[in-house]
Design an enzyme around this catalytic site. Structure first.
Site, PDB file in Angstrom:
ATOM      1  N   ARG A   1       6.726   8.252   7.935  1.00  0.00           N
ATOM      2  CA  ARG A   1       5.357   8.023   7.454  1.00  0.00           C
ATOM      3  C   ARG A   1       4.508   7.751   8.691  1.00  0.00           C
ATOM      4  O   ARG A   1       4.750   6.777   9.420  1.00  0.00           O
ATOM      5  CB  ARG A   1       5.303   6.849   6.483  1.00  0.00           C
ATOM      6  CG  ARG A   1       3.877   6.394   6.217  1.00  0.00           C
ATOM      7  CD  ARG A   1       3.759   5.445   5.054  1.00  0.00           C
ATOM      8  NE  ARG A   1       3.948   6.137   3.788  1.00  0.00           N
ATOM      9  CZ  ARG A   1       3.614   5.634   2.600  1.00  0.00           C
ATOM     10  NH1 ARG A   1       3.085   4.438   2.512  1.00  0.00           N
ATOM     11  NH2 ARG A   1       3.809   6.334   1.501  1.00  0.00           N
TER      12      ARG A   1
ATOM     13  N   HIS B   1       1.163  14.391   1.277  1.00  0.00           N
ATOM     14  CA  HIS B   1       2.115  13.428   0.691  1.00  0.00           C
ATOM     15  C   HIS B   1       3.031  14.194  -0.275  1.00  0.00           C
ATOM     16  O   HIS B   1       2.986  13.999  -1.491  1.00  0.00           O
ATOM     17  CB  HIS B   1       1.337  12.317  -0.022  1.00  0.00           C
ATOM     18  CG  HIS B   1       2.137  11.074  -0.282  1.00  0.00           C
ATOM     19  ND1 HIS B   1       3.458  10.918   0.122  1.00  0.00           N
ATOM     20  CD2 HIS B   1       1.806   9.908  -0.919  1.00  0.00           C
ATOM     21  CE1 HIS B   1       3.888   9.729  -0.246  1.00  0.00           C
ATOM     22  NE2 HIS B   1       2.909   9.099  -0.881  1.00  0.00           N
TER      23      HIS B   1
ATOM     24  N   GLN C   1       5.353  12.489  -3.063  1.00  0.00           N
ATOM     25  CA  GLN C   1       4.625  11.941  -4.209  1.00  0.00           C
ATOM     26  C   GLN C   1       4.276  13.042  -5.211  1.00  0.00           C
ATOM     27  O   GLN C   1       4.431  12.872  -6.424  1.00  0.00           O
ATOM     28  CB  GLN C   1       3.348  11.244  -3.739  1.00  0.00           C
ATOM     29  CG  GLN C   1       2.570  10.608  -4.867  1.00  0.00           C
ATOM     30  CD  GLN C   1       3.283   9.409  -5.467  1.00  0.00           C
ATOM     31  OE1 GLN C   1       3.647   8.481  -4.754  1.00  0.00           O
ATOM     32  NE2 GLN C   1       3.496   9.418  -6.783  1.00  0.00           N
TER      33      GLN C   1
ATOM     34  N   ASP D   1      -7.048   8.782  -6.544  1.00  0.00           N
ATOM     35  CA  ASP D   1      -6.386   7.977  -5.507  1.00  0.00           C
ATOM     36  C   ASP D   1      -7.450   7.053  -4.911  1.00  0.00           C
ATOM     37  O   ASP D   1      -8.650   7.188  -5.209  1.00  0.00           O
ATOM     38  CB  ASP D   1      -5.796   8.930  -4.448  1.00  0.00           C
ATOM     39  CG  ASP D   1      -4.889   8.241  -3.438  1.00  0.00           C
ATOM     40  OD1 ASP D   1      -4.537   7.062  -3.635  1.00  0.00           O
ATOM     41  OD2 ASP D   1      -4.534   8.892  -2.435  1.00  0.00           O
TER      42      ASP D   1
ATOM     43  N   CYS E   1      -1.011   7.660  -7.551  1.00  0.00           N
ATOM     44  CA  CYS E   1       0.201   7.453  -6.747  1.00  0.00           C
ATOM     45  C   CYS E   1       0.480   5.984  -6.471  1.00  0.00           C
ATOM     46  O   CYS E   1       1.599   5.620  -6.146  1.00  0.00           O
ATOM     47  CB  CYS E   1       0.114   8.249  -5.454  1.00  0.00           C
ATOM     48  SG  CYS E   1      -1.174   7.692  -4.318  1.00  0.00           S
TER      49      CYS E   1
ATOM     50  N   ARG F   1       9.790   8.666  -8.000  1.00  0.00           N
ATOM     51  CA  ARG F   1       9.951   8.832  -6.542  1.00  0.00           C
ATOM     52  C   ARG F   1      11.434   8.694  -6.182  1.00  0.00           C
ATOM     53  O   ARG F   1      11.972   9.448  -5.370  1.00  0.00           O
ATOM     54  CB  ARG F   1       9.140   7.766  -5.782  1.00  0.00           C
ATOM     55  CG  ARG F   1       7.632   7.927  -5.837  1.00  0.00           C
ATOM     56  CD  ARG F   1       7.142   9.123  -5.050  1.00  0.00           C
ATOM     57  NE  ARG F   1       7.521   9.074  -3.644  1.00  0.00           N
ATOM     58  CZ  ARG F   1       6.855   8.393  -2.686  1.00  0.00           C
ATOM     59  NH1 ARG F   1       5.762   7.728  -2.981  1.00  0.00           N
ATOM     60  NH2 ARG F   1       7.270   8.412  -1.429  1.00  0.00           N
TER      61      ARG F   1
HETATM   62  N1  NVA Z   1      -4.050   8.433   0.052  1.00  0.00           N
HETATM   63  C1  NVA Z   1      -3.360   7.170   0.189  1.00  0.00           C
HETATM   64  C2  NVA Z   1      -2.034   7.233  -0.482  1.00  0.00           C
HETATM   65  C3  NVA Z   1      -1.222   5.961  -0.401  1.00  0.00           C
HETATM   66  C4  NVA Z   1       0.135   6.100  -1.011  1.00  0.00           C
HETATM   67  C5  NVA Z   1      -3.214   6.835   1.666  1.00  0.00           C
HETATM   68  O1  NVA Z   1      -2.943   7.752   2.451  1.00  0.00           O
HETATM   69  O2  NVA Z   1      -3.376   5.677   2.030  1.00  0.00           O
HETATM   70  N1   CP Z   2       2.596   6.001  -3.463  1.00  0.00           N
HETATM   71  C1   CP Z   2       3.126   5.551  -2.313  1.00  0.00           C
HETATM   72  O1   CP Z   2       3.500   6.319  -1.417  1.00  0.00           O
HETATM   73  O2   CP Z   2       3.238   4.192  -2.243  1.00  0.00           O
HETATM   74  P1   CP Z   2       3.585   3.318  -0.959  1.00  0.00           P
HETATM   75  O3   CP Z   2       2.416   3.399  -0.013  1.00  0.00           O
HETATM   76  O4   CP Z   2       3.791   1.935  -1.506  1.00  0.00           O
HETATM   77  O5   CP Z   2       4.829   3.863  -0.314  1.00  0.00           O
END
Ligand code: NVA
Ligand code: CP
Length: 306
Positions: free
Chosen positions: A104, A131, A134, A220, A260, A288
């Site tokens: 990540r 992502h 997800q 989101d 998500c 997930r």
């Molecule tokens: N779009 C959000 C998703 C978090 C799971 C982010 O990138 O922070």
């Molecule tokens: N939806 C998702 O990826 O959640 P986290 O940021 O908690 O991993």
């Protein structure tokens, strides 16, 4: 043979997804009936987090344990990655000591450079641009509740972020439509989505029009991780892009709501919707775990015969 990675949704074909979805069903069923299934015994997953996470860490770590393997958590703060070790060098070292890696991070370019120097499969656990794990879970959740997603319409309300880009890629691979409504200034960046048939998506100025007749309404956060400096401007710009009861009523009466998570009730979604009967957000989160177990099995063992 080239190593198979999952860096963006379009790295897999429809046939790959059909296989992974079928395996997810089987693996989830084994798990729910307390059957031990350890195909990845002695395998090690390394998880590298440069951003916060609850679901992604938990689902990958628990998933690897449930498949008989081990998971190791690294973050930027406590590893040499935070002190400027080149990502190429980190990839060489980490991939000599593990069997599969999940990352990540910020720019997609970082994960691409890691993968190019890795001896083992690499999975995108979220970048600024995509992502894919997800969306795989979301599509599996849709199929569980409503059957095949082919030919269906997904309404995306809000930021054209990593989730939106991945929905658009998924529409191209799996043959469904996405209706997108973003505030002015936060539109889709087509270079991030890649080649997509124009019939697969439609852009709407008004979120109500995007939701009309949709089979799934999804949104989101207004401000994704890494964009916190823009938070104040985004709060103003996104005020009308909140999924509420009126938007859900414009959708197909059987429409599902997905997010998500983590969510901000009163910003991108009302409590009435996310805690209401059309919401499947907890199933999405749980799935997930199951889809990623199938994904890791596929990347490490290929197609299981019989
Ligand atoms: N779009 C959000 C998703 C978090 C799971 C982010 O990138 O922070
Ligand atoms: N939806 C998702 O990826 O959640 P986290 O940021 O908690 O991993």
């Amino acid at each position: 043979m080239a190593i198979k990675h999952f860096l963006q949704f379009k790295d897999f074909t429809r046939d790959d997804f059909e296989y992974v979805i079928e395996r997810t069903r089987w693996i989830k069923n084994q798990f729910k009936s307390y059957q031990k299934y350890w195909p990845l015994e002695d395998r090690t997953l390394v998880m590298i987090f440069e951003k916060a996470s609850t679901r992604t860490r938990l689902s990958f770590e628990a998933g690897m344990h449930q498949l008989g393997g081990a998971a190791i958590y690294l973050n930027t703060r406590d590893s040499q990655l935070g002190r400027g070790e080149p990502v190429e060098d980190a990839a060489q070292v980490i991939s000599r000591m593990s069997d599969i890696v999940m990352i990540r991070t910020y720019e997609q370019e970082i994960i691409e450079r890691f993968a190019a120097n890795s001896r083992v499969p690499v999975i995108n656990g979220l970048t600024n641009e995509y992502h894919p794990c997800q969306i795989l879970a979301d599509i599996y959740t849709f199929i569980e509740h409503r059957g095949c997603i082919q030919g269906k319409t997904v309404a995306w309300v809000g930021d054209a972020n990593n989730m939106c880009n991945t929905w658009l890629q998924a529409a191209e691979v799996l043959d469904f439509k996405v209706h997108v409504s973003t505030p002015p200034g936060y539109e889709i960046q087509s270079e991030l989505v890649g080649k997509i048939d124009p019939s697969r998506f439609k852009v709407f100025a008004d979120p109500m029009d995007a939701c009309r007749g949709a089979d799934l309404v999804t949104t989101d956060v207004w401000t994704s991780m890494g964009f916190e400096a823009e938070n104040e401007a985004r709060i103003k710009a996104f005020a009308d892009w909140c999924v509420d009861g009126d938007l859900m009523r414009a959708a197909n009466p059987a429409a599902l709501f997905m997010h998500c998570l983590p969510a901000h009730r009163g910003e991108e979604v009302t409590a009435e919707v996310i805690d209401g009967p059309q919401s499947v957000v907890w199933d999405e989160a749980e799935n997930r775990l199951h889809v990623q177990k199938a994904l890791m099995e596929y990347l490490l063992l290929g197609r299981i015969k019989g």
